[in-house]
Design an enzyme around this catalytic site. Structure first.
Site, short mmCIF file in Angstrom:
data_model
loop_
_atom_site.label_atom_id
_atom_site.label_comp_id
_atom_site.label_asym_id
_atom_site.label_seq_id
_atom_site.Cartn_x
_atom_site.Cartn_y
_atom_site.Cartn_z
CE LYS A 180 -3.82 -3.22 0.41
NZ LYS A 180 -4.62 -3.88 1.18
C1 PLP Z 1 -5.16 -4.72 1.22
C2 PLP Z 1 -6.82 -4.88 1.11
C3 PLP Z 1 -7.57 -4.56 2.51
C4 PLP Z 1 -6.72 -5.85 3.84
O1 PLP Z 1 -5.96 -5.04 4.48
P1 PLP Z 1 -4.58 -5.30 5.29
O2 PLP Z 1 -3.87 -4.58 5.31
O3 PLP Z 1 -3.67 -6.97 4.03
O4 PLP Z 1 -5.22 -6.50 5.95
C5 PLP Z 1 -8.98 -4.76 2.65
N1 PLP Z 1 -9.46 -4.31 1.37
C6 PLP Z 1 -8.34 -3.50 0.49
C7 PLP Z 1 -9.15 -2.80 -1.02
C8 PLP Z 1 -7.24 -3.80 0.53
O5 PLP Z 1 -6.80 -3.60 -0.66
#
Ligand code: PLP
Length: 379
Positions: A180
């Site tokens: 991210k």
């Molecule tokens: C990455 C992501 C999540 C989950 O996040 P984590 O930190 O990996 O648990 C949820 N929704 C979307 C759209 C994502 O890209």
């Protein structure tokens, strides 16, 4: 290999973490508060509560808004599975909706017919970093007296009609997974203007207990009460120290992502078959992903072939996402079937996510463009 996404850790991130390792608090200490405050300031939301992952943040958001047994929550099918899973964690029912063909964002026109007296909320996903159509979503939510949740795991720093992501829904969720925009290793955040929701998320991340360890040390008391059923969804202080260092770099990283996206889009303007997703002129896009669609019915290469050819050539493309309603678990447990969301199902056959991350050089971008266009031109 040029991966599709990658974290950027430099010496000041490392120093920030080391400083906490030498301090008294490894978890739920001053850096958690500082990081929460910094994210609240950055987004303009009143409250921010840090948790152990984006998934924990989604789960906590469902708890905070009161999703329980048999409550229906509308969710787009083009997303990561966790967006829908969080509804089921709370005993709710996932109601999958289709997406817009040009952006793959939740399609407001498909929502209303899915609303029933049991519907409690809509989860919008800011797919790829493009904010969903919040004006239309708000209108629908208000008309039916339901809540609006933003899965903003792709879109921190984006704006919609001048409003910051984090302030566009009743409650919004970020992830700090390494792919991210900014990372804490694993981590997440819930942001909201609603004091009660923030209080509930704080309870939920700490077993449903009203005070945390540090508050009890400060008050010199052992006494605490568990008033609800929660989890251990806490994030550690050294993770939040990393998040603080990363957040300072976020604005310049978003600019770099936008530059990379512009370079791709310009190159693909001359390429008949490569169609990037559309961008509304009322948003700034945070570009977590750069997604293209390819009409494989007109090409002599299919997606699996293109995917493995590019991987062989060191281009780490990916596919975001398999429509969640098609996963075996959802088909078996909730009875969803192919045909439920035709726009998303067709898009799924045609999409490819290209590498995009702030440390990517112009040269890397040009390499990706060259390899894709040469395979497509021959196909
Ligand atoms: C990455 C992501 C999540 C989950 O996040 P984590 O930190 O990996 O648990 C949820 N929704 C979307 C759209 C994502 O890209």
């Amino acid at each position: 290999m040029i991966p599709y996404g990658r974290q950027w850790i430099d010496e000041d991130d490392i120093q920030g973490v080391i400083d906490v390792l030498r301090s008294e608090w490894l978890t739920t200490g001053p850096k958690v508060d500082e990081f929460e405050q910094a994210v609240a300031t950055f987004t303009g939301a009143k409250y921010a509560v840090a948790v152990s992952s984006g998934t924990a943040a989604l789960h906590a958001a469902m708890f905070a808004i009161g999703i329980g047994d048999s409550d229906e929550v509308v969710v787009p099918t083009i997303t990561f599975a966790a967006t829908a899973n969080c509804i089921l964690f709370q005993g709710g029912v996932s109601i999958f909706t289709d997406v817009e063909p040009d952006t793959l964002l939740i399609a407001p026109s498909d929502i209303e017919e899915k609303i029933t007296p049991n519907t409690k909320a809509i989860i919008a996903v800011d797919y790829a970093g493009h904010p969903a159509d919040y004006d239309s979503l708000r209108q629908i939510a208000d008309k039916h007296g339901i809540l609006l949740v933003a899965d903003a795991c792709h879109s921190i720093g984006a704006t919609y009609k001048g409003g910051q992501v984090g302030t566009l829904a009743d409650i919004s969720v970020f992830s700090y997974h390494p792919v991210k925009h900014i990372t804490t290793g694993e981590g997440g955040m819930v942001v909201t203007d609603n004091e009660e929701y923030a209080r509930k998320v704080r309870l939920f991340r700490n077993h449903g207990i009203t005070t945390d360890h540090r508050q009890r040390v400060e008050k010199a008391t052992w006494f605490y009460e568990m008033v609800d059923l929660g989890y251990n969804y806490r994030i550690s202080d050294f993770q939040c120290a990393l998040g603080l260092c990363q957040l300072r770099k976020l604005p310049q990283w978003i600019l770099r992502r936008q530059e990379i996206a512009a370079r791709y889009s310009e190159a693909f303007m001359n390429c008949e078959y490569v169609r990037p997703l559309s961008v509304g002129n009322y948003v700034t896009h945070a570009y977590h992903l750069y997604v293209i669609r390819l009409p494989f019915d007109k090409l002599s290469v299919d997606r699996a072939m293109l995917f493995s050819k590019l991987r062989e050539e060191g281009i780490g493309v990916n596919v975001h996402y398999i429509p969640v309603h098609l996963h075996p678990y959802y088909q078996k447990k909730t009875g969803t079937k192919p045909g439920l969301c035709p726009v998303a199902e067709k898009a799924y056959e045609e999409i490819l996510s290209l590498p995009i991350f702030p440390q990517m050089s112009d040269n890397d971008v040009d390499t990706v463009i060259r390899k894709i266009t040469s395979i497509i031109d021959k196909a």
